[in-house]
Design a protein around this motif. Structure first.
Motif, PDB file in Angstrom:
ATOM      1  N   PRO A  27       0.964  -1.156  -0.003  1.00 57.75           N
ATOM      2  CA  PRO A  27       0.066   0.073  -0.005  1.00 57.75           C
ATOM      3  C   PRO A  27       0.788   1.239   0.012  1.00 57.75           C
ATOM      4  CG  PRO A  27       0.174  -1.101   2.170  1.00 57.75           C
ATOM      5  CD  PRO A  27       0.655  -1.872   1.157  1.00 57.75           C
ATOM      6  N   LEU A  28       0.259   2.433  -0.444  1.00 57.24           N
ATOM      7  CA  LEU A  28       0.752   3.567  -0.280  1.00 57.24           C
ATOM      8  C   LEU A  28       1.724   4.072   0.941  1.00 57.24           C
ATOM      9  CD1 LEU A  28      -1.497   6.045  -2.540  1.00 57.24           C
ATOM     10  CD2 LEU A  28       1.136   5.259  -3.023  1.00 57.24           C
ATOM     11  N   THR A  29       0.652   3.644   1.980  1.00 58.93           N
ATOM     12  CA  THR A  29       1.288   4.223   3.353  1.00 58.93           C
ATOM     13  C   THR A  29       2.414   3.060   3.720  1.00 58.93           C
ATOM     14  OG1 THR A  29      -0.666   2.573   4.214  1.00 58.93           O
ATOM     15  CG2 THR A  29      -0.680   5.032   4.244  1.00 58.93           C
ATOM     16  N   LEU A  30       2.707   2.276   3.086  1.00 57.87           N
ATOM     17  CA  LEU A  30       3.816   1.455   3.443  1.00 57.87           C
ATOM     18  C   LEU A  30       5.053   1.913   2.410  1.00 57.87           C
ATOM     19  CD1 LEU A  30       5.485  -1.199   4.474  1.00 57.87           C
ATOM     20  CD2 LEU A  30       4.400  -2.567   2.749  1.00 57.87           C
ATOM     21  N   VAL A  31       4.696   1.881   1.244  1.00 55.12           N
ATOM     22  CA  VAL A  31       5.949   2.064   0.109  1.00 55.12           C
ATOM     23  C   VAL A  31       6.592   3.449   0.291  1.00 55.12           C
ATOM     24  CG1 VAL A  31       6.328   2.287  -2.370  1.00 55.12           C
ATOM     25  CG2 VAL A  31       4.850   0.305  -1.283  1.00 55.12           C
ATOM     26  N   GLN A  32       5.543   4.387   0.238  1.00 56.22           N
ATOM     27  CA  GLN A  32       6.139   5.784   0.278  1.00 56.22           C
ATOM     28  C   GLN A  32       7.221   5.962   1.379  1.00 56.22           C
ATOM     29  OE1 GLN A  32       5.066   6.023  -2.822  1.00 56.22           O
ATOM     30  NE2 GLN A  32       5.118   8.271  -2.595  1.00 56.22           N
ATOM     31  N   PRO A  33       6.888   6.087   2.659  1.00 52.22           N
ATOM     32  CA  PRO A  33       7.998   6.009   3.884  1.00 52.22           C
ATOM     33  C   PRO A  33       9.235   5.504   3.454  1.00 52.22           C
ATOM     34  CG  PRO A  33       5.872   5.669   4.658  1.00 52.22           C
ATOM     35  CD  PRO A  33       5.678   5.103   3.345  1.00 52.22           C
ATOM     36  N   LEU A  34       9.214   4.488   2.692  1.00 55.70           N
ATOM     37  CA  LEU A  34      10.293   3.455   2.406  1.00 55.70           C
ATOM     38  C   LEU A  34      11.512   4.589   1.596  1.00 55.70           C
ATOM     39  CD1 LEU A  34       9.642   0.100   2.408  1.00 55.70           C
ATOM     40  CD2 LEU A  34      11.029   0.920   3.808  1.00 55.70           C
ATOM     41  N   GLY A  35      10.918   5.536   1.174  1.00 57.32           N
ATOM     42  CA  GLY A  35      11.624   6.431   0.221  1.00 57.32           C
ATOM     43  C   GLY A  35      12.574   7.105   0.932  1.00 57.32           C
TER      44      GLY A  35
END
Length: 300
Positions: free
Chosen positions: A68-76
């Motif tokens: 999900p977006l809420t998982l993938v984006q912070p890993l940026g």
């Protein structure tokens, strides 16, 4: 390998590619080669950075298929971890203590945001009306952020870049999930959303290029990596039904993470980075038919 682990692995690879592209962009900005679109298009180094960003975007799109977006984006935020030492090495210096503190604080804060963000593989997607509404709202905010030029314009451009990238990710997820379900990639909705992905992805890269002109590498990149997951989380929560895990405790953890990450951005802004305001390596004169590149850089 489960979906979450696969998404994290793809994000790691994407972060390294994004970091290498960011370092190349920042050095171009300091070399004065980013004053116009024509100058950028005539630079082999810029095309190299664009290729790295494209590869990173493809890896990121694959990650959005499984997380999900809420998982993938912070890993940026891992981009920041890789980019700061990479940039220092290219500049022939050591990473300053303040840069390490700012980087670690930003990453730790985004890590706290990440803990309650884990969830199942994405299922919901944006409708065409929602995609157009998000695109319009993002464009309006970007225009407001970039309308005035002053000493703080660099960080505002970085914020705008983060918003553009978050929107591109949300739209990419719609294309990836819709295609993964066996839906037609030639449908009107998917075609329009894919076009918007290209617009916001390229726009985000150009905005980050402008942000690096006067702000060095660390602070603008930190702002991009902070604005990106926050905007993506808002889109995911409002339009895609994504929720933080853990109830009130999860919300408290996410709030604490946002504060710690913001503190990291402030530290990076104040860090006496050797790259801020320092001249870039001279451009090596090009032979006939070749493009000039910074000293030590092999043409792509």
């Amino acid at each position: 390998m489960n979906d979450t682990a696969l998404a994290v692995g793809l994000c790691l690879a994407s972060a390294v590619a994004y970091a290498a592209g960011a370092v190349a962009q920042e050095r171009l900005a300091r070399a004065g080669a980013a004053r116009s679109a024509g100058a950028l298009l005539g630079s082999g180094v810029w095309w190299w950075s664009a290729g790295l960003n494209a590869a990173a975007a493809l890896l990121h799109a694959a990650a959005l298929r499984y997380g999900p977006l809420t998982l993938v984006q912070p890993l940026g935020a891992l981009t920041l971890v890789a980019a700061v030492p990479m940039g220092a090495r290219r500049a022939g210096r050591r990473v300053a203590a303040a840069e390490w503190r700012g980087t670690l604080a930003t990453v730790a804060g985004l890590g706290l945001l990440l803990l309650p963000a884990s969830g199942p593989a994405p299922d919901d997607t944006l409708t065409l009306a929602e995609a157009l509404a998000v695109s319009g709202a993002t464009t309006a905010v970007i225009l407001l952020l970039t309308a005035v030029r002053d000493p703080g314009a660099g960080l505002r451009h970085a914020t705008a870049s983060g918003l553009a990238s978050a929107t591109a990710s949300a739209l990419t997820q719609t294309v990836a999930v819709a295609g993964g379900r066996g839906g037609s990639l030639l449908s009107v909705r998917v075609a329009v959303v894919a076009l918007l992905v290209v617009v916001f992805a390229v726009g985000g890269m150009l905005l980050s290029q402008r942000a690096y002109r006067g702000g060095g590498l660390g602070a603008p990149l930190a702002v991009v990596n902070l604005a990106n997951p926050l905007a993506a989380a808002a889109i995911g929560a409002v339009l895609l039904g994504e929720r933080l895990q853990g109830g009130p405790a999860g919300l408290l953890l996410a709030g604490a993470g946002a504060l710690v990450a913001a503190r990291g951005v402030v530290l990076l802004t104040r860090a006496p980075s050797a790259s801020r305001g320092a001249p870039a390596p001279p451009l090596v004169p090009a032979a006939a038919g070749e493009l000039a590149v910074p000293a030590g850089r092999v043409p792509a």
